[in-house]
Design an enzyme around this catalytic site. Structure first.
Site, PDB file in Angstrom:
ATOM      1  N   GLU A  15       0.870  -1.174   0.000  1.00 21.26           N
ATOM      2  CA  GLU A  15       0.000   0.000   0.000  1.00 21.26           C
ATOM      3  C   GLU A  15       0.911   1.230   0.000  1.00 21.26           C
ATOM      4  OE1 GLU A  15      -3.262   1.102  -0.017  1.00 21.26           O
ATOM      5  OE2 GLU A  15      -2.364   3.057   0.344  1.00 21.26           O
ATOM      6  N   CYS A  63      -5.818   5.107   6.151  1.00 21.88           N
ATOM      7  CA  CYS A  63      -5.474   3.918   5.377  1.00 21.88           C
ATOM      8  C   CYS A  63      -6.714   3.273   4.781  1.00 21.88           C
ATOM      9  CB  CYS A  63      -4.775   2.922   6.300  1.00 21.88           C
ATOM     10  SG  CYS A  63      -4.168   1.482   5.424  1.00 21.88           S
ATOM     11  N   CYS A  66      -5.922  -1.137   7.115  1.00 24.74           N
ATOM     12  CA  CYS A  66      -6.206  -1.368   8.543  1.00 24.74           C
ATOM     13  C   CYS A  66      -7.143  -0.273   9.031  1.00 24.74           C
ATOM     14  CB  CYS A  66      -4.912  -1.385   9.340  1.00 24.74           C
ATOM     15  SG  CYS A  66      -3.951   0.114   9.087  1.00 24.74           S
ATOM     16  N   ARG A 499      -0.002  -4.886  11.421  1.00 24.27           N
ATOM     17  CA  ARG A 499       1.429  -4.688  11.159  1.00 24.27           C
ATOM     18  C   ARG A 499       2.233  -4.275  12.380  1.00 24.27           C
ATOM     19  NH1 ARG A 499      -1.783  -3.831   7.632  1.00 24.27           N
ATOM     20  NH2 ARG A 499      -1.594  -4.582   5.497  1.00 24.27           N
TER      21      ARG A 499
HETATM   22 NI1  NFE Z   1      -2.208   0.995   6.386  1.00 26.30          NI
HETATM   23 FE1  NFE Z   1      -1.679  -0.242   9.336  1.00 26.30          FE
HETATM   24  C1  NFE Z   1      -1.596  -1.837   9.978  1.00 26.30           C
HETATM   25  C2  NFE Z   1      -1.897   0.554  10.944  1.00 26.30           C
HETATM   26  S1  NFE Z   1       0.234   0.568   9.147  1.00 26.30           S
HETATM   27  S2  NFE Z   1      -2.060  -0.837   7.258  1.00 26.30           S
HETATM   28  O1  NFE Z   1      -1.572  -2.913  10.285  1.00 26.30           O
HETATM   29  O2  NFE Z   1      -2.046   1.026  11.902  1.00 26.30           O
HETATM   30  O3  NFE Z   1       1.432  -0.255   9.265  1.00 26.30           O
END
Ligand code: NFE
Ligand code: MG
Length: 592
Positions: A15, A63, A66, A499
């Protein structure tokens, strides 16, 4: 022979936009590496001056992956400011939405974002379908189960589908791979297993997304979480909705156990030499000698902990994933994670200089200083100066890695019964030492271990929710006194995302947000050098890695992908005046 510079920009199948500049020596071993986000966008700035109760809906737009996690962390920051404890139904529903998001994220990562770093699609065309079926049985056995896709006929059908694509000269979703690279290690049959599951996982991930939508209203960007609880009252009251969630959980768990885990064993075993190829110390790592296995990196791990198991209060409840810090891969010592010790540094990031700041006092003032345009026509990162839009988070004046591997490592170090059982079982079945975890392959294995654990524990939670609702407890929201915010207050939502460690910090004055900062998993992992010149987790993980063919930097991509980068999350500030901050052209083909 002079050292060579490899630029990978953009790294694909992630992403957002990430650039890696690596320096290799005469043996094609990486001796230096720099991680740079080339993307600038934002949310934190636009949250200032708004009603804290609305922040979650905006914060989750950080995001597209997530989303629900940012949403929840933001709402938890407000609940922390008001000292609100949510009811049991709300805790269980939030756990189920987040749990489904973890399963979805990890599955999509393994198959659609990472598998093709290990699986050579074109090689699958020369596989023998019967032998492929036998091979699938073999690896399912290691995982103690039967294969999800069985029989020569099923594999032949998939092979024919892919062959049709290739014959027409259009690889479609499999285009632009480094097919045939020497660092692909699976047999044609194993590659066919990988391709077959890749395609099936497209259906499975849809069902995992549906699970999030049952209680979240929709996905991505669910909308049923509010300060004080949840709004999906009807879904909690309706046994059919809970039963549908459970059915989807059971169906998708089957794929996790009978496809995902066996394939991690298969790939892990075939790439095991990389997971165990060095036992160097950290000092040796920064001298470029490699540590743990290929991709080991910093070996410092941090988790804030997550998934409340009781209703005593957000920062008081027992946790599924414990919080903690482990340094230098030393599992014999584990330290408490102290929120006071978190800071963000911008020495090498495109922001106005400041000393490392705690997120409550964090600043986001852009200061883009550009790239170095050289005589060869290429633009290089100014690595002695500023070179990324990502800040450098620091914990207790050290750089740390966050994510599923950190959670598993800290769980084992803290002797958490459930995590230790899942990690030990995984290693025992595969006849693997714990040291294999400290590598690219280990990072990928830790994510699979976590997925199985999450799937199993969610089955307990969904039954708990059904039983609680059946007992007549339909409470979903705790009332609170909003007038309290007219005084100066602050709150933080500190927990985990798929993450890794995710924190949202909010200062409130006169009922409005005075300052907002999010420090995100990919910020921890992808950040550039800090004020002491110390590497971030991505950078450190590349040191010592041998690249088979510098024209096809498969190993760089493989190791970076093992963190599951999300650059949209990692950079989330914007110049709200729309000022142009700089222009440069990227040569995506460059390898010089
Ligand atoms: Ni944009 Fe997220 C996750 C958060 S960033 S995916 O998992 O918080 O690393
Ligand atoms: Mg931030």
């Amino acid at each position: 022979m002079a050292k060579k510079h490899i630029i990978v920009d953009p790294i694909t199948r992630i992403e957002g936009h990430l650039r890696i500049e690596a320096v290799i020596d005469e043996n094609n071993t990486i001796v230096d590496a720099y991680s740079s986000s080339t993307m600038f966008r934002g949310i934190e700035t636009i949250l200032q001056g708004r009603d804290p109760r609305d922040a979650g809906l905006l914060a989750m737009r950080i995001c597209g992956v997530c989303t629900g996690t940012h949403y929840q962390r933001s709402i938890e920051a407000v609940e922390d400011a008001f000292d609100v404890t949510i009811p049991k139904n709300a805790r269980l529903v939030r756990n189920l939405i987040q749990g489904a998001l973890y399963m979805h994220d990890h599955l999509v990562h393994f198959y659609h974002l990472h598998a093709l770093d290990f699986v050579d699609v074109v090689s699958a065309l020369s596989a023998d379908p019967q032998k492929t079926s036998d091979e699938a049985v073999k690896w399912a056995k290691v995982a103690g189960t039967n294969p999800y896709i069985e029989g020569a006929g099923a594999y032949k059908e998939i092979q024919d589908r892919v062959a049709k694509f290739v014959k027409q000269g259009r690889l479609g979703i499999f285009g632009n791979g480094y097919w045939g690279n020497k660092h692909y290690k699976l047999t044609p049959e194993q590659n066919l297993i990988g391709v077959a599951q890749y395609l099936k996982a497209l259906d499975i991930q849809r069902d995992m997304a549906k699970m999030q939508a049952i209680f979240g209203g929709k996905n991505p960007h669910p909308q049923s979480i509010v300060v004080g609880g949840v709004t999906c009252v009807q879904d909690i009251q309706n046994p059919a909705r809970i039963a549908l969630f459970k059915q989807l959980l059971q169906d998708t768990t089957k794929f996790v156990k009978q496809a995902y885990l066996p394939t991690v064993y298969m790939a892990g075993t075939m790439y095991a030499d990389e997971a165990t190829d060095s036992k160097a110390t950290f000092t040796e790592l920064i001298q470029g000698k490699g540590v743990g296995g290929t991709g080991g990196g910093l070996l410092n791990y941090m988790s804030y902990g997550d998934f409340r198991l009781d209703d005593t209060g957000f920062y008081k409840s027992a946790l599924l994933f414990p919080s903690g810090v482990v340094y230098n891969g030393d599992l014999s010592k584990v330290y408490e994670a102290d929120p006071e010790k978190i800071a963000e540094d911008v020495t090498h990031a495109w922001y106005e200089d400041s000393k490392p700041l705690h997120p409550y006092d964090g600043q986001t003032i852009p200061n883009y200083t550009g790239l170095d345009k050289r005589a060869d026509g290429m633009a290089y990162l100014k690595t002695d100066e500023k070179y990324s839009w990502i800040k450098s988070p620091i914990y207790n004046d050290t750089r740390v890695e966050v994510g599923p591997l950190a959670r598993m490592v800290i769980g084992v170090a803290k002797k958490d019964e459930r995590i230790t059982k899942y990690v030990t079982n995984f290693l025992k079945r595969g006849n693997l030492p714990i040291s294999v975890l400290f590598s690219t392959v280990g990072r990928t294995a830790a994510r699979a271990i976590e997925t199985e654990l999450m799937a199993d524990v969610m089955l307990e939670w969904v039954d708990e929710l059904a039983a609680n609702a059946a007992s007549g407890d339909l409470s979903t929201w705790t009332d609170f006194d909003f007038d309290k915010v007219s005084v100066k207050t602050k709150g933080m939502g500190l927990a985990e995302a798929p993450r890794g460690a995710l924190g949202h910090w909010m200062r409130i004055e006169d009922g409005k947000i005075a300052n907002y900062q999010a420090v995100v998993p990919s910020t921890w992992n992808a950040g550039p050098r800090d004020y002491k010149g110390r590497m971030g987790a991505y950078e450190a993980s590349l040191i010592g890695t041998k690249v088979a063919d510098p024209e096809q930097p498969l190993e760089i991509i493989r190791t970076i992908h093992s963190f599951d980068p999300c650059i949209a999350c990692a950079v989330h500030v914007v110049d709200t005046k729309g000022k142009e901050l700089g222009v440069y052209k990227i040569d995506t083909q460059c390898s010089i």
